[in-house]
Design a protein around this motif. Sequence first.
Motif, PDB file in Angstrom:
ATOM      1  N   ALA A 120       0.817  -1.211   0.000  1.00  0.00           N
ATOM      2  CA  ALA A 120       0.000   0.000   0.000  1.00  0.00           C
ATOM      3  C   ALA A 120       0.852   1.263   0.000  1.00  0.00           C
ATOM      4  O   ALA A 120       0.565   2.222  -0.735  1.00  0.00           O
ATOM      5  N   ASP A 121       1.934   1.278   0.795  1.00  0.00           N
ATOM      6  CA  ASP A 121       2.779   2.475   0.836  1.00  0.00           C
ATOM      7  C   ASP A 121       3.502   2.701  -0.490  1.00  0.00           C
ATOM      8  O   ASP A 121       3.667   3.843  -0.933  1.00  0.00           O
ATOM      9  N   ASN A 122       3.902   1.614  -1.156  1.00  0.00           N
ATOM     10  CA  ASN A 122       4.555   1.749  -2.463  1.00  0.00           C
ATOM     11  C   ASN A 122       3.578   2.277  -3.503  1.00  0.00           C
ATOM     12  O   ASN A 122       3.928   3.121  -4.332  1.00  0.00           O
ATOM     13  N   VAL A 123       2.328   1.777  -3.461  1.00  0.00           N
ATOM     14  CA  VAL A 123       1.310   2.222  -4.422  1.00  0.00           C
ATOM     15  C   VAL A 123       1.017   3.706  -4.206  1.00  0.00           C
ATOM     16  O   VAL A 123       0.941   4.480  -5.171  1.00  0.00           O
ATOM     17  N   GLU A 124       0.890   4.127  -2.958  1.00  0.00           N
ATOM     18  CA  GLU A 124       0.609   5.541  -2.668  1.00  0.00           C
ATOM     19  C   GLU A 124       1.753   6.435  -3.128  1.00  0.00           C
ATOM     20  O   GLU A 124       1.534   7.517  -3.679  1.00  0.00           O
ATOM     21  N   TYR A 125       2.972   5.990  -2.912  1.00  0.00           N
ATOM     22  CA  TYR A 125       4.133   6.769  -3.349  1.00  0.00           C
ATOM     23  C   TYR A 125       4.149   6.902  -4.872  1.00  0.00           C
ATOM     24  O   TYR A 125       4.380   7.985  -5.410  1.00  0.00           O
ATOM     25  N   ALA A 126       3.889   5.804  -5.579  1.00  0.00           N
ATOM     26  CA  ALA A 126       3.883   5.825  -7.050  1.00  0.00           C
ATOM     27  C   ALA A 126       2.758   6.731  -7.564  1.00  0.00           C
ATOM     28  O   ALA A 126       2.943   7.486  -8.529  1.00  0.00           O
ATOM     29  N   LYS A 127       1.596   6.666  -6.929  1.00  0.00           N
ATOM     30  CA  LYS A 127       0.474   7.519  -7.342  1.00  0.00           C
ATOM     31  C   LYS A 127       0.821   8.998  -7.147  1.00  0.00           C
ATOM     32  O   LYS A 127       0.556   9.824  -8.024  1.00  0.00           O
ATOM     33  N   ARG A 128       1.425   9.307  -6.013  1.00  0.00           N
ATOM     34  CA  ARG A 128       1.812  10.690  -5.729  1.00  0.00           C
ATOM     35  C   ARG A 128       2.834  11.182  -6.759  1.00  0.00           C
ATOM     36  O   ARG A 128       2.752  12.311  -7.255  1.00  0.00           O
ATOM     37  N   MET A 129       3.783  10.318  -7.116  1.00  0.00           N
ATOM     38  CA  MET A 129       4.805  10.679  -8.090  1.00  0.00           C
ATOM     39  C   MET A 129       4.180  10.924  -9.472  1.00  0.00           C
ATOM     40  O   MET A 129       4.526  11.886 -10.165  1.00  0.00           O
ATOM     41  N   ILE A 130       3.236  10.073  -9.863  1.00  0.00           N
ATOM     42  CA  ILE A 130       2.578  10.220 -11.167  1.00  0.00           C
ATOM     43  C   ILE A 130       1.754  11.504 -11.190  1.00  0.00           C
ATOM     44  O   ILE A 130       1.757  12.240 -12.188  1.00  0.00           O
ATOM     45  N   LEU A 131       1.052  11.806 -10.102  1.00  0.00           N
ATOM     46  CA  LEU A 131       0.243  13.029 -10.050  1.00  0.00           C
ATOM     47  C   LEU A 131       1.127  14.278 -10.083  1.00  0.00           C
ATOM     48  O   LEU A 131       0.760  15.291 -10.693  1.00  0.00           O
ATOM     49  N   GLU A 132       2.303  14.232  -9.465  1.00  0.00           N
ATOM     50  CA  GLU A 132       3.227  15.368  -9.521  1.00  0.00           C
ATOM     51  C   GLU A 132       3.718  15.606 -10.944  1.00  0.00           C
ATOM     52  O   GLU A 132       3.823  16.750 -11.385  1.00  0.00           O
ATOM     53  N   CYS A 133       4.017  14.532 -11.663  1.00  0.00           N
ATOM     54  CA  CYS A 133       4.477  14.657 -13.050  1.00  0.00           C
ATOM     55  C   CYS A 133       3.358  15.173 -13.949  1.00  0.00           C
ATOM     56  O   CYS A 133       3.605  15.865 -14.937  1.00  0.00           O
ATOM     57  N   SER A 134       2.127  14.829 -13.622  1.00  0.00           N
ATOM     58  CA  SER A 134       0.976  15.173 -14.455  1.00  0.00           C
ATOM     59  C   SER A 134       0.382  16.525 -14.114  1.00  0.00           C
ATOM     60  O   SER A 134      -0.595  16.942 -14.739  1.00  0.00           O
TER      61      SER A 134
END
Length: 194
Positions: A58-72
């Motif tokens: 769950a923590d890895n998924v949240e980190y990846a989602k946050r990173m994708i949203l920052e790029c987008s």
Amino acid sequence: MADLKKVMLEEIRKSSFIQTSSISETEEYIDTGLAKTEENVQMAALNYLDEKGYRRRADNVEYAKRMILECSEGYDTLIIKRKSIVEQDLFEKAGVNELRDAINVCMLNTMSAMNAKLERMANISYEYRVEVVERLYTDAERPKGHLSGDFETLEELLNRYSHAGWQLDRIQVDPKNGNNPARTLVIFKKEKMV
């Protein structure tokens, strides 16, 4: 007939003295074309984790989602950042003369390394240790009971000395001399570092 340039390049690549390629790492932003919905962000995050070999915690998924949203940020679609690694052959456009010079450098370094090894071998000196034992025992001859503390097999003796950097030179049995029992000499040697 073999391509001389190709043969020379193969020999240069075998050498550890000359760098034959450079690696550059760049970041690229890829537009996925997907709308910024929670479902798409979740899917992109899981794909990212799978590509990188990370666990789907769950923590890895949240980190990846946050990173994708920052790029987008500032875009209507999902943007994914990827690193690309490009390896460039430094001798790709080299001429025969440049390759010949590189081979000469390789040969010079190889000759220098060989010379250093030969010099060391020519001037090698050892220090010795002699272990006097009554007899060479095997593990099957190990006594049972309280006497086993003083008992050492040949294998244990060799391991004890090898852990300290010694190597077996030879085993010599002295003949029986009158009433004196025959002795076994286990001789070890270690190279002196000068």
